[in-house]
Scaffold this active site. Structure first.
Site, PDB file in Angstrom:
ATOM      1  N   GLY A   7       1.011  -0.905  -0.101  1.00  0.00           N
ATOM      2  CA  GLY A   7      -0.317   0.060  -0.049  1.00  0.00           C
ATOM      3  C   GLY A   7       0.749   1.033  -0.216  1.00  0.00           C
ATOM      4  O   GLY A   7       0.587   2.261   0.545  1.00  0.00           O
ATOM      5  N   GLY A   9       0.933   4.597  -0.566  1.00  0.00           N
ATOM      6  CA  GLY A   9       0.562   5.412  -0.952  1.00  0.00           C
ATOM      7  C   GLY A   9       0.973   6.692  -0.495  1.00  0.00           C
ATOM      8  O   GLY A   9       2.286   6.892  -0.709  1.00  0.00           O
ATOM      9  N   LYS A 172      -1.344  10.023  19.267  1.00  0.00           N
ATOM     10  CA  LYS A 172      -1.610  10.390  18.209  1.00  0.00           C
ATOM     11  C   LYS A 172      -3.000  10.593  17.679  1.00  0.00           C
ATOM     12  O   LYS A 172      -3.389  11.446  17.097  1.00  0.00           O
ATOM     13  CB  LYS A 172      -0.899   9.126  16.782  1.00  0.00           C
ATOM     14  CG  LYS A 172      -1.051   9.626  15.657  1.00  0.00           C
ATOM     15  CD  LYS A 172      -0.334  10.337  15.372  1.00  0.00           C
ATOM     16  CE  LYS A 172      -1.077  10.940  13.767  1.00  0.00           C
ATOM     17  NZ  LYS A 172      -0.533  10.526  12.888  1.00  0.00           N
ATOM     18  N   ASN A 176      -5.328  12.923  15.839  1.00  0.00           N
ATOM     19  CA  ASN A 176      -6.359  12.741  14.527  1.00  0.00           C
ATOM     20  C   ASN A 176      -7.872  12.641  15.024  1.00  0.00           C
ATOM     21  O   ASN A 176      -8.625  12.726  13.942  1.00  0.00           O
ATOM     22  CB  ASN A 176      -6.351  10.444  13.904  1.00  0.00           C
ATOM     23  CG  ASN A 176      -4.531  10.725  13.824  1.00  0.00           C
ATOM     24  OD1 ASN A 176      -3.785   9.871  14.254  1.00  0.00           O
ATOM     25  ND2 ASN A 176      -4.461  11.998  12.332  1.00  0.00           N
ATOM     26  N   GLU A 253     -11.420   6.184   7.666  1.00  0.00           N
ATOM     27  CA  GLU A 253     -11.015   5.778   8.736  1.00  0.00           C
ATOM     28  C   GLU A 253     -11.230   5.974   9.825  1.00  0.00           C
ATOM     29  O   GLU A 253     -11.034   6.043  11.215  1.00  0.00           O
ATOM     30  CB  GLU A 253      -9.618   5.420   9.314  1.00  0.00           C
ATOM     31  CG  GLU A 253      -8.634   5.234   7.472  1.00  0.00           C
ATOM     32  CD  GLU A 253      -7.760   5.142   7.798  1.00  0.00           C
ATOM     33  OE1 GLU A 253      -6.832   6.532   8.125  1.00  0.00           O
ATOM     34  OE2 GLU A 253      -6.379   4.349   7.932  1.00  0.00           O
TER      35      GLU A 253
HETATM   36  N1  LIG Z   1      -1.624  11.212   5.219  1.00  0.00           N
HETATM   37  C1  LIG Z   1      -1.042  10.806   5.919  1.00  0.00           C
HETATM   38  O1  LIG Z   1      -0.414  12.041   6.202  1.00  0.00           O
HETATM   39  C2  LIG Z   1      -0.399   9.962   7.314  1.00  0.00           C
HETATM   40  C3  LIG Z   1      -1.696   9.537   7.291  1.00  0.00           C
HETATM   41  N2  LIG Z   1      -1.242   8.470   7.971  1.00  0.00           N
HETATM   42  C4  LIG Z   1      -1.899   6.814   8.345  1.00  0.00           C
HETATM   43  O2  LIG Z   1      -1.130   6.061   7.474  1.00  0.00           O
HETATM   44  C5  LIG Z   1      -2.260   4.667   6.879  1.00  0.00           C
HETATM   45  C6  LIG Z   1      -1.734   5.269   5.445  1.00  0.00           C
HETATM   46  O3  LIG Z   1      -2.376   6.477   4.752  1.00  0.00           O
HETATM   47  P1  LIG Z   1      -1.895   7.237   3.285  1.00  0.00           P
HETATM   48  O4  LIG Z   1      -0.692   6.627   2.949  1.00  0.00           O
HETATM   49  O5  LIG Z   1      -2.534   8.376   3.220  1.00  0.00           O
HETATM   50  O6  LIG Z   1      -2.688   5.968   2.375  1.00  0.00           O
HETATM   51  P2  LIG Z   1      -2.786   6.413   0.779  1.00  0.00           P
HETATM   52  O7  LIG Z   1      -4.979   6.213   1.279  1.00  0.00           O
HETATM   53  O8  LIG Z   1      -2.640   7.782   0.094  1.00  0.00           O
HETATM   54  O9  LIG Z   1      -2.867   5.541   0.655  1.00  0.00           O
HETATM   55  C7  LIG Z   1      -3.196   3.857   0.764  1.00  0.00           C
HETATM   56  C8  LIG Z   1      -2.520   3.234  -0.675  1.00  0.00           C
HETATM   57  O10 LIG Z   1      -3.222   1.774   0.231  1.00  0.00           O
HETATM   58  C9  LIG Z   1      -3.465   0.863  -1.350  1.00  0.00           C
HETATM   59  N3  LIG Z   1      -4.280  -0.142  -1.201  1.00  0.00           N
HETATM   60  C10 LIG Z   1      -5.482  -0.574  -1.158  1.00  0.00           C
HETATM   61  N4  LIG Z   1      -5.308  -1.621  -0.821  1.00  0.00           N
HETATM   62  C11 LIG Z   1      -4.361  -2.120  -1.270  1.00  0.00           C
HETATM   63  C12 LIG Z   1      -4.366  -4.189  -1.453  1.00  0.00           C
HETATM   64  N5  LIG Z   1      -4.642  -4.715  -1.154  1.00  0.00           N
HETATM   65  N6  LIG Z   1      -3.263  -4.414  -2.034  1.00  0.00           N
HETATM   66  C13 LIG Z   1      -1.940  -2.617  -1.777  1.00  0.00           C
HETATM   67  N7  LIG Z   1      -2.084  -1.536  -1.873  1.00  0.00           N
HETATM   68  C14 LIG Z   1      -3.426  -1.319  -1.802  1.00  0.00           C
HETATM   69  C15 LIG Z   1      -4.139   1.628  -1.866  1.00  0.00           C
HETATM   70  O11 LIG Z   1      -3.782   1.406  -3.488  1.00  0.00           O
HETATM   71  P3  LIG Z   1      -4.786   2.598  -4.503  1.00  0.00           P
HETATM   72  O12 LIG Z   1      -3.441   3.432  -5.358  1.00  0.00           O
HETATM   73  O13 LIG Z   1      -5.445   1.975  -5.371  1.00  0.00           O
HETATM   74  O14 LIG Z   1      -6.239   3.217  -3.530  1.00  0.00           O
HETATM   75  C16 LIG Z   1      -2.925   2.923  -1.990  1.00  0.00           C
HETATM   76  O15 LIG Z   1      -2.442   3.669  -2.688  1.00  0.00           O
HETATM   77  C17 LIG Z   1      -3.336   5.504   7.774  1.00  0.00           C
HETATM   78  O16 LIG Z   1      -3.937   4.344   8.572  1.00  0.00           O
HETATM   79  C18 LIG Z   1      -3.581   6.800   7.738  1.00  0.00           C
HETATM   80  O17 LIG Z   1      -4.330   6.781   8.734  1.00  0.00           O
HETATM   81  C19 LIG Z   1      -0.314   8.096   9.379  1.00  0.00           C
HETATM   82  C20 LIG Z   1      -0.335   9.317   9.375  1.00  0.00           C
HETATM   83  C21 LIG Z   1       0.527  10.904   8.235  1.00  0.00           C
HETATM   84  C1  LIG Z   2      -1.666  14.524  11.693  1.00  0.00           C
HETATM   85  C2  LIG Z   2      -1.033  13.632  10.192  1.00  0.00           C
HETATM   86  C3  LIG Z   2      -1.910  14.681   9.147  1.00  0.00           C
HETATM   87  C4  LIG Z   2      -0.062  13.495  10.103  1.00  0.00           C
HETATM   88  O1  LIG Z   2       0.643  12.620  10.978  1.00  0.00           O
HETATM   89  C5  LIG Z   2      -2.383  12.050  10.269  1.00  0.00           C
HETATM   90  O2  LIG Z   2      -1.844  11.283  10.627  1.00  0.00           O
HETATM   91  C6  LIG Z   2      -3.021  12.022   9.053  1.00  0.00           C
HETATM   92  O3  LIG Z   2      -4.066  12.587   8.243  1.00  0.00           O
HETATM   93  O4  LIG Z   2      -3.495  11.222   8.998  1.00  0.00           O
END
Ligand SMILES: NC(=O)C1=CN([C@@H]2O[C@H](COP(=O)(O)OP(=O)(O)OC[C@H]3O[C@@H](n4cnc5c(N)ncnc54)[C@H](OP(=O)(O)O)[C@@H]3O)[C@@H](O)[C@H]2O)C=CC1
Ligand SMILES: CC(C)(CO)C(=O)C(=O)O
Length: 287
Positions: A7, A9, A172, A176, A253
């Site tokens: 994943g 992303g 954290k 969130n 989420e």
């Molecule tokens: N973004 C942020 O700033 C922050 C996020 N987080 C946490 O981190 C986690 C990830 O968030 P984030 O990176 O934003 O999420 P994103 O939506 O950007 O990325 C998630 C990725 O997972 C992929 N995915 C989903 N299902 C599958 C699968 N079966 N096999 C392979 N890949 C898969 C998606 O693919 P597809 O491209 O097809 O959608 C996507 O690329 C979450 O729990 C979030 O709360 C924590 C801190 C900061």
């Molecule tokens: C607080 C923040 C923006 C950065 O870590 C986060 O956790 C999210 O976007 O899910």
């Protein structure tokens, strides 16, 4: 080290690009793309790791990093049979406080390293990411935690172990749970400058503090004020990942970030009406 990122992303893609500078990284993706282009606080970072789209093609690695959204856990788990060998460690880098419970149906709990990530990152397209701040990751102290920290030794990301993971995870979560106001209003972080919105954020966090303390977290009385001050000090145009999901029409989420406060609060007899209201509103908005 051989590292697979399930994943890649916003968060997973950012970490994979950094890790690929020193390790053998494989991306396990749902939507195929060719390379990672991350705009980091230190400038552009590009990487072209191997990309797999089919779990049947996965082979065992040293570390698996799960960075899907919490609601995609079952899809992420489909990769584990191929990636996990006798020595493989699995880190779950997600928001919320239930990392180990979420993946225990698929792996022995002692193989899972839960990780709290504070790295604001936004995905413009598959593989194209803006890392807003260098940020930090914390994992529980112990042998696996030390090995995980070493993976990032060549990066400027602050990756450390903690003796009190419960407190780190609930702290954290406090940040969130307040971020629900952005998904509700569809306005970025700067909405926290409004006193009426800040009051709602403080109420969400106050409930999180009460439930987190009942769960064993050591949380300060002024955490609601600290959370609002943090939002106000950050970039006004920041889009958190819950907000990004709603903007993109994806699931959200909600359960992992606000529902968990309601569920665990109920188990302790602690009322959480503000989080319950936010859960209902976001579920209705996303339906
Ligand atoms: N973004 C942020 O700033 C922050 C996020 N987080 C946490 O981190 C986690 C990830 O968030 P984030 O990176 O934003 O999420 P994103 O939506 O950007 O990325 C998630 C990725 O997972 C992929 N995915 C989903 N299902 C599958 C699968 N079966 N096999 C392979 N890949 C898969 C998606 O693919 P597809 O491209 O097809 O959608 C996507 O690329 C979450 O729990 C979030 O709360 C924590 C801190 C900061
Ligand atoms: C607080 C923040 C923006 C950065 O870590 C986060 O956790 C999210 O976007 O899910």
């Amino acid at each position: 080290m051989r590292i697979a990122v399930i994943g890649p992303g916003a968060v997973g893609g950012t970490l994979a690009a950094w890790l690929a500078q020193a390790h053998d990284v494989t991306l396990c993706v749902r939507t195929a793309f060719e390379r990672l282009e991350v705009e980091t606080p230190q400038g552009p970072l590009v990487a072209s790791p191997a990309v797999l789209t089919d779990p049947a093609a996965a082979a065992p690695v040293d570390w698996v990093l799960v960075t899907t959204k919490t609601y995609d856990a079952a899809g992420a788990a489909a990769w584990l049979a191929g990636l996990v060998g006798p020595e493989t460690r699995v880190a779950v880098l997600q928001n919320g406080v239930e990392h180990v419970e979420r993946f225990s149906p698929y792996l022995p709990a002692d193989r899972i390293t839960p990780a709290v990530v504070d790295i604001p990152a936004e995905r413009a397209a598959p593989g194209v990411i803006r890392q807003r701040r260098m940020g930090w990751i914390k994992v529980p102290a112990g042998a696996d935690g030390e090995t995980f920290v070493a993976l990032f030794a060549h990066t400027p990301i602050e990756v450390t172990t903690t003796d009190d993971f419960t407190t780190v995870a609930w702290s954290k979560l406090a940040l969130n749970c307040a971020g629900a106001v952005n998904a509700l209003t569809l306005k970025p972080s700067g909405i926290a400058h409004r006193d009426d919105i800040a009051a709602i954020m403080k109420s969400l966090v106050a409930e999180c503090v009460a439930v987190g303390r009942a769960q064993g977290a050591d949380l300060p009385d002024d955490l609601p004020e600290q959370v609002v001050a943090g939002y106000r000090a950050g970039p006004a145009d920041g889009i958190n990942s819950l907000h990004a999901d709603r903007l993109a029409g994806r699931p959200m989420e909600i359960d992992a970030r606000n529902g968990v406060i309601v569920r665990k609060g109920a188990a302790h007899g602690i009322a959480t009406p503000v989080n319950a209201m936010v859960v209902a509103l976001l579920e209705a908005a996303g339906a």
